[in-house]
Write a protein that holds these residues in place. Structure first.
Motif, short mmCIF file in Angstrom:
data_model
loop_
_atom_site.label_atom_id
_atom_site.label_comp_id
_atom_site.label_asym_id
_atom_site.label_seq_id
_atom_site.Cartn_x
_atom_site.Cartn_y
_atom_site.Cartn_z
N GLY A 1 0.87 -1.19 -0.12
CA GLY A 1 0.11 -0.14 0.00
C GLY A 1 0.88 1.14 -0.08
N SER A 2 2.05 1.18 -0.65
CA SER A 2 3.10 2.39 -0.57
C SER A 2 2.39 3.34 -1.42
CB SER A 2 4.27 1.91 -1.14
OG SER A 2 5.14 2.77 -1.55
N PRO A 3 2.57 4.78 -1.05
CA PRO A 3 2.39 5.73 -2.14
C PRO A 3 3.03 5.57 -3.33
CG PRO A 3 2.97 6.81 -0.04
CD PRO A 3 3.10 5.24 0.13
N ARG A 4 2.26 5.98 -4.40
CA ARG A 4 3.06 5.50 -5.93
C ARG A 4 3.90 6.38 -5.97
NH1 ARG A 4 -1.16 6.12 -10.42
NH2 ARG A 4 0.53 5.59 -11.57
N ASP A 5 4.28 7.75 -5.48
CA ASP A 5 5.53 8.34 -5.90
C ASP A 5 6.78 7.87 -5.34
OD1 ASP A 5 5.13 8.86 -3.18
OD2 ASP A 5 5.08 11.01 -3.31
N ARG A 6 6.76 6.90 -4.39
CA ARG A 6 7.91 6.24 -3.95
C ARG A 6 8.40 5.11 -5.08
NH1 ARG A 6 8.00 7.09 1.48
NH2 ARG A 6 7.14 9.16 1.97
N TYR A 7 7.76 4.55 -6.00
CA TYR A 7 8.11 3.82 -6.90
C TYR A 7 7.63 4.08 -8.51
CZ TYR A 7 3.46 1.80 -6.53
OH TYR A 7 2.20 1.52 -6.51
#
Length: 371
Positions: free
Chosen positions: A361-367
């Motif tokens: 559930g990571s924020p998309r801007d991390r990847y």
């Protein structure tokens, strides 16, 4: 454990041939006919050929004289499998409790010695020349000394990933100086006792780390240091870098935390946003084709991130690795929202890692660049 006598290893490696010296990163590339010549010399017990004596003196300052080849040279047999490198997670357990750690639950689980011995021989037969022993914390495993020694004695070039907390112990130093690793990699989590102990959630961790670091340097062991920067220690980043360069010539810096291997998000919360930076595009890798990862239970996977469809090595043996390349190719294929992305050529994240980020559930801007 009596120390082995070999000071050089002649081995096939990914379609070529190398002569390497345990405890050193550098090697000498040789021709196929030179490899055959060395096999014959070792079998006959005659001295090393002059060309190798000269190469050893130039590369390592090693003077072997006219000793029989069989006393100083270990010959690795060719393998029909093309796996030259492996990482082996000796044990999931750890004596520290860092919240950034991708291993998640740190249970002290691993193979019994007899199974572990079989596993190392399977990796040798697969062609593995360079092996990384890690964990968890590999050095606290009850079978670590035998595991390390057998990997070395089978003709593998050994690196260990350790938190350094046991390196000052006499038995550990005796093991690592009698059988030198080509690299010991340790991570720096703080430049002061308060920050380091807080990061590891273990009182006294900093003192043990510094004691182990000092003992390893005094013993002349080859050190590599990783500066790990998170929200908890970012204020000490310059001091951590200075500490690393004081003890090692090889220093790496890590600030992009990944989800745990099971896809939980705890490590992501430790990222220091001001230290996140643009990474280089992912253009593919050879994981699964020329390298592999092995879990504490003997399950072979493409790498530490891509663990789907693991191969039970103790059940299938080295032949099971013939499927790993196909598994790797499938794992790298873009799917879901990534399949039609127009930024694929500049994407910095491989598909298995994207899958973990999504699962966590990571924020998309991390990847993802689109974010």
């Amino acid at each position: 454990m009596p120390a082995p006598t070999h000071q050089l290893i002649a081995s096939p490696f990914l379609g070529e041939y190398l002569v390497v010296r345990p405890g050193h990163e550098s090697g000498v590339k040789i021709k196929a006919h030179h490899y055959i010549e060395l096999r014959q010399a070792a079998s006959a017990g005659i001295p090393l050929p002059e060309w190798l004596l000269g190469a050893a003196a130039r590369r390592w300052g090693l003077h072997l004289g006219d000793r029989p080849s069989s006393e100083v040279l270990l010959i690795r047999d060719p393998s029909p499998y093309g796996h030259g490198r492996a990482s082996y997670e000796v044990n999931n357990g750890c004596n520290w409790a860092c919240t950034h750690c991708v291993y998640g639950d740190k249970r002290h689980e691993g193979l019994a010695w007899e199974a572990r011995e079989r596993l190392l021989r399977i990796l040798r037969d697969a062609g593995v020349l360079w092996i990384e022993l890690g964990g968890g914390e590999c050095t606290i495993d009850k079978h670590f000394p035998e595991t390390y020694a057998l990997a070395y004695d089978l003709g593998m070039m050994v690196e260990i990933l350790t938190n350094g907390s046991t390196l000052f112990r006499p038995r550990m130093l005796d093991l690592l100086t009698a059988r030198r690793p080509y690299r010991i990699t340790m991570s720096i989590y703080g430049a002061t006792e308060a920050t380091f102990d807080g990061f590891t959630q273990r009182r006294g961790a900093y003192k043990k780390f510094m004691r182990g670091l000092g003992a390893a340097r005094e013993a002349g062991l080859p050190l590599s240091l990783s500066v790990v920067i998170t929200r908890e220690n970012a204020h000490e980043a310059p001091a951590m870098r200075a500490l690393a360069h004081r003890f090692a010539s090889r220093v790496r810096e890590y600030s992009h935390m990944s989800p745990s291997f099971s896809g939980t998000a705890e490590p992501l919360a430790q990222q220091a946003p001001e230290y996140l930076h643009n990474r280089t595009p992912f253009t593919g890798c050879d994981a699964g084709h020329t390298s592999l990862n092995v879990s504490p239970f003997g399950l072979a996977s493409v790498c530490k991130v891509s663990r789907d469809h693991p191969i039970p090595l103790l059940k299938e043996g080295v032949a099971g690795l013939s499927r790993l390349g196909e598994i790797a190719d499938r794992a790298l294929q873009r799917h879901s929202g990534c399949s039609g992305c127009t930024l694929q050529k500049t994407c910095t994240t491989c598909m298995p890692l994207v899958t973990l980020y999504r699962k966590a559930g990571s924020p998309r801007d991390r990847y993802c660049q689109w974010a």
